[in-house]
Scaffold this motif. Structure first.
Motif, PDB file in Angstrom:
ATOM      1  N   ALA A 112       0.717  -1.101  -0.096  1.00  0.00           N
ATOM      2  CA  ALA A 112       0.039  -0.018   0.111  1.00  0.00           C
ATOM      3  C   ALA A 112       0.945   1.122   0.026  1.00  0.00           C
ATOM      4  N   TRP A 113       1.969   1.250   0.864  1.00  0.00           N
ATOM      5  CA  TRP A 113       2.667   2.306   0.967  1.00  0.00           C
ATOM      6  C   TRP A 113       3.702   2.538  -0.577  1.00  0.00           C
ATOM      7  N   LEU A 114       4.186   1.509  -1.114  1.00  0.00           N
ATOM      8  CA  LEU A 114       4.837   1.453  -2.198  1.00  0.00           C
ATOM      9  C   LEU A 114       3.639   2.121  -3.433  1.00  0.00           C
ATOM     10  N   TYR A 115       2.488   1.789  -3.487  1.00  0.00           N
ATOM     11  CA  TYR A 115       1.646   2.433  -4.440  1.00  0.00           C
ATOM     12  C   TYR A 115       1.332   3.987  -4.230  1.00  0.00           C
ATOM     13  N   ARG A 116       1.108   4.162  -2.881  1.00  0.00           N
ATOM     14  CA  ARG A 116       1.135   5.801  -2.530  1.00  0.00           C
ATOM     15  C   ARG A 116       2.365   6.452  -3.029  1.00  0.00           C
ATOM     16  N   ALA A 117       3.633   5.997  -2.772  1.00  0.00           N
ATOM     17  CA  ALA A 117       4.913   6.387  -3.041  1.00  0.00           C
ATOM     18  C   ALA A 117       5.142   6.568  -5.030  1.00  0.00           C
ATOM     19  N   PHE A 118       4.766   5.379  -5.485  1.00  0.00           N
ATOM     20  CA  PHE A 118       5.335   5.413  -6.807  1.00  0.00           C
ATOM     21  C   PHE A 118       4.295   5.109  -7.730  1.00  0.00           C
ATOM     22  N   LYS A 119       2.907   4.779  -7.406  1.00  0.00           N
ATOM     23  CA  LYS A 119       1.812   4.547  -8.331  1.00  0.00           C
ATOM     24  C   LYS A 119       2.171   3.311  -9.132  1.00  0.00           C
ATOM     25  N   LEU A 120       2.548   2.445  -8.506  1.00  0.00           N
ATOM     26  CA  LEU A 120       2.845   1.097  -8.856  1.00  0.00           C
ATOM     27  C   LEU A 120       1.668   0.473  -9.888  1.00  0.00           C
ATOM     28  N   ASP A 121       2.093  -0.269 -11.144  1.00  0.00           N
ATOM     29  CA  ASP A 121       1.137  -0.541 -12.116  1.00  0.00           C
ATOM     30  C   ASP A 121       0.748  -1.868 -11.325  1.00  0.00           C
ATOM     31  N   ILE A 122      -0.709  -2.078 -11.011  1.00  0.00           N
ATOM     32  CA  ILE A 122      -0.912  -3.190 -10.471  1.00  0.00           C
ATOM     33  C   ILE A 122      -1.362  -4.535 -11.645  1.00  0.00           C
ATOM     34  N   ARG A 123      -1.580  -4.024 -12.732  1.00  0.00           N
ATOM     35  CA  ARG A 123      -1.722  -5.142 -13.991  1.00  0.00           C
ATOM     36  C   ARG A 123      -0.458  -5.832 -14.095  1.00  0.00           C
ATOM     37  N   THR A 124       0.655  -5.255 -14.044  1.00  0.00           N
ATOM     38  CA  THR A 124       2.125  -5.676 -14.377  1.00  0.00           C
ATOM     39  C   THR A 124       2.382  -6.772 -12.915  1.00  0.00           C
ATOM     40  N   LEU A 125       2.034  -6.383 -11.760  1.00  0.00           N
ATOM     41  CA  LEU A 125       2.333  -7.554 -10.787  1.00  0.00           C
ATOM     42  C   LEU A 125       1.373  -8.413 -10.912  1.00  0.00           C
ATOM     43  N   SER A 126       0.210  -8.116 -11.338  1.00  0.00           N
ATOM     44  CA  SER A 126      -0.620  -9.533 -11.515  1.00  0.00           C
ATOM     45  C   SER A 126      -0.311 -10.414 -12.711  1.00  0.00           C
ATOM     46  N   LYS A 127       0.103  -9.900 -13.781  1.00  0.00           N
ATOM     47  CA  LYS A 127       0.886 -10.787 -14.871  1.00  0.00           C
ATOM     48  C   LYS A 127       2.016 -11.476 -14.072  1.00  0.00           C
ATOM     49  N   LEU A 128       2.718 -10.899 -13.468  1.00  0.00           N
ATOM     50  CA  LEU A 128       3.962 -11.497 -12.883  1.00  0.00           C
ATOM     51  C   LEU A 128       3.648 -12.804 -12.012  1.00  0.00           C
ATOM     52  N   ASN A 129       2.438 -12.431 -11.327  1.00  0.00           N
ATOM     53  CA  ASN A 129       1.915 -13.713 -10.307  1.00  0.00           C
ATOM     54  C   ASN A 129       1.448 -14.934 -11.205  1.00  0.00           C
ATOM     55  N   PHE A 130       0.709 -14.456 -12.185  1.00  0.00           N
ATOM     56  CA  PHE A 130       0.019 -15.519 -12.877  1.00  0.00           C
ATOM     57  C   PHE A 130       1.008 -16.380 -13.667  1.00  0.00           C
ATOM     58  N   TYR A 131       1.690 -15.480 -14.607  1.00  0.00           N
ATOM     59  CA  TYR A 131       2.513 -16.123 -15.381  1.00  0.00           C
ATOM     60  C   TYR A 131       4.047 -16.560 -15.024  1.00  0.00           C
ATOM     61  N   LEU A 132       4.438 -16.203 -13.970  1.00  0.00           N
ATOM     62  CA  LEU A 132       5.814 -16.318 -13.525  1.00  0.00           C
ATOM     63  C   LEU A 132       6.119 -16.915 -11.989  1.00  0.00           C
ATOM     64  N   PHE A 133       5.520 -16.350 -11.059  1.00  0.00           N
ATOM     65  CA  PHE A 133       5.596 -16.783  -9.615  1.00  0.00           C
ATOM     66  C   PHE A 133       4.814 -18.066  -9.408  1.00  0.00           C
ATOM     67  N   SER A 134       3.722 -17.883  -9.691  1.00  0.00           N
ATOM     68  CA  SER A 134       2.678 -19.008  -9.124  1.00  0.00           C
ATOM     69  C   SER A 134       3.195 -20.284  -9.816  1.00  0.00           C
ATOM     70  N   PRO A 135       3.382 -20.407 -11.216  1.00  0.00           N
ATOM     71  CA  PRO A 135       3.970 -21.602 -11.951  1.00  0.00           C
ATOM     72  C   PRO A 135       5.271 -22.358 -11.308  1.00  0.00           C
ATOM     73  N   ALA A 136       5.898 -21.264 -10.817  1.00  0.00           N
ATOM     74  CA  ALA A 136       7.180 -21.651 -10.180  1.00  0.00           C
ATOM     75  C   ALA A 136       7.212 -22.440  -8.992  1.00  0.00           C
ATOM     76  N   ILE A 137       6.529 -21.717  -7.958  1.00  0.00           N
ATOM     77  CA  ILE A 137       6.212 -22.392  -6.620  1.00  0.00           C
ATOM     78  C   ILE A 137       5.442 -23.721  -6.669  1.00  0.00           C
ATOM     79  N   VAL A 138       4.633 -23.729  -7.631  1.00  0.00           N
ATOM     80  CA  VAL A 138       3.700 -24.922  -7.674  1.00  0.00           C
ATOM     81  C   VAL A 138       4.644 -26.181  -8.263  1.00  0.00           C
ATOM     82  N   PHE A 139       5.528 -25.648  -9.183  1.00  0.00           N
ATOM     83  CA  PHE A 139       6.414 -26.935  -9.811  1.00  0.00           C
ATOM     84  C   PHE A 139       7.230 -27.324  -8.668  1.00  0.00           C
ATOM     85  N   LYS A 140       7.861 -26.358  -7.930  1.00  0.00           N
ATOM     86  CA  LYS A 140       8.827 -26.608  -7.129  1.00  0.00           C
ATOM     87  C   LYS A 140       8.236 -27.583  -6.016  1.00  0.00           C
ATOM     88  N   MET A 141       7.070 -27.029  -5.444  1.00  0.00           N
ATOM     89  CA  MET A 141       6.484 -27.934  -4.296  1.00  0.00           C
ATOM     90  C   MET A 141       5.956 -29.383  -4.686  1.00  0.00           C
TER      91      MET A 141
END
Length: 307
Positions: free
Chosen positions: A23-52
């Motif tokens: 929340a603070w990072l958004y207030r300070a830098f107006k982060l793009d939430i859609r970019t973060l969302s795509k990182l979660n769907f296409y990169l981070f989630s698949p990696a952790i599921v595969f590993k586990m």
């Protein structure tokens, strides 16, 4: 009191700190939430599921019984939620948002540490939770995507979106490689470890960014309804199913515990990615995480009566 303190210090407070940072990072830098969302769907989630899944120890018998439980539980909760929403008169995107907030729960970064706390590092109960996590990783990327787009896109477009999700390929690949004892080259496994380690932080920061960007028109009655169904009704339905299936002992306890955790971060990611009630979804995830301090502690206390 020990369980309450441990859940508070080791689950809720760390989650809240990460959400606050987002929340603070958004207030300070107006982060793009859609970019973060795509990182979660296409990169981070698949990696952790595969590993586990690749590192887990699962038997066919355990897999079959746990999947059967999950099928019954998902169907029962789905029918219950549909009845409640019909009585409440929900329409449009709110139908999907409410359904997702109850059907998709935090089976990874909340439930796995909780499982290991309650069962003191038991490998059997961890395997049960891993199977639930696998299904809770698969469903948002298939059924979840279809449901949030059903009232906006035709089925072919929704199917194309689902088929673009890496996680639906990662799960069978992980099982095949583990079953056939295919080693992952270190040059590939190291990046997978780095990426999977970043999953929890990125997902929580994404939630914080969404909360920070909201106007905070609190949807009190809707949020409370979702929290009650997820945190209180969910474990009761789970207990009824393990009793009807004749499941006993630590497996029954592990399954009931797995259903008691708060709403999944994937609910927010879906809502943000496909613009489907993101404010409601964010409020539900945040509030259910806080309320779970009390409800999960109650479930843990009552689990000792399951034999």
């Amino acid at each position: 009191m020990t369980y309450f303190t441990h859940i508070l210090l080791n689950n809720v407070i760390p989650l809240t700190v990460m959400i606050a940072l987002g929340a603070w990072l958004y207030r300070a830098f107006k982060l793009d939430i859609r970019t973060l969302s795509k990182l979660n769907f296409y990169l981070f989630s698949p990696a952790i599921v595969f590993k586990m899944l690749y590192e887990s120890e699962l038997t066919v018998a355990l897999l079959g019984k746990t999947l059967l439980f999950f099928l019954f539980y998902f169907a029962a909760m789905y029918l219950l939620v549909e009845l409640v929403m019909k009585l409440r008169g929900y329409q449009g995107g709110m139908v999907t948002a409410m359904r997702n907030s109850i059907m998709f729960y935090n089976s990874a970064n909340y439930a796995i540490p909780l499982n290991q706390l309650v069962f003191v590092g038991d490998a059997f109960t961890l395997s049960v939770q891993m199977i639930i996590m696998m299904m809770q990783s698969l469903l948002p990327n298939t059924y979840g995507i279809y449901s949030v787009n059903a009232h906006k896109r035709n089925p072919k477009e929704s199917l194309r979106t689902i088929l673009s999700m890496p996680i639906i390929y990662v799960i069978p690949v992980a099982f095949l490689m583990r079953g056939l004892h295919v080693p992952v080259p270190e040059s590939l496994y190291a990046p997978i470890n780095y990426i999977s380690d970043a999953f929890i932080a990125t997902a929580l920061i994404t939630l914080g960014v969404q909360l920070g960007s909201m106007t905070w028109r609190l949807r009190f009655s809707d949020v409370l309804l979702s929290n009650v169904l997820r945190l209180l009704v969910g474990p009761v339905v789970s207990f009824a199913i393990v009793w009807l299936m004749g499941i006993h002992g630590v497996m029954a306890q592990a399954l009931v515990l797995s259903s008691s955790v708060p709403t999944s971060l994937s609910t927010v990611l879906l809502a943000v990615e496909y613009d489907n009630e993101p404010e409601f979804s964010s409020q539900v995830v945040f509030s259910s995480t806080i309320f779970s301090i009390f409800t999960v502690t109650l479930v843990i206390y009552l689990m000792r009566f399951i034999s």
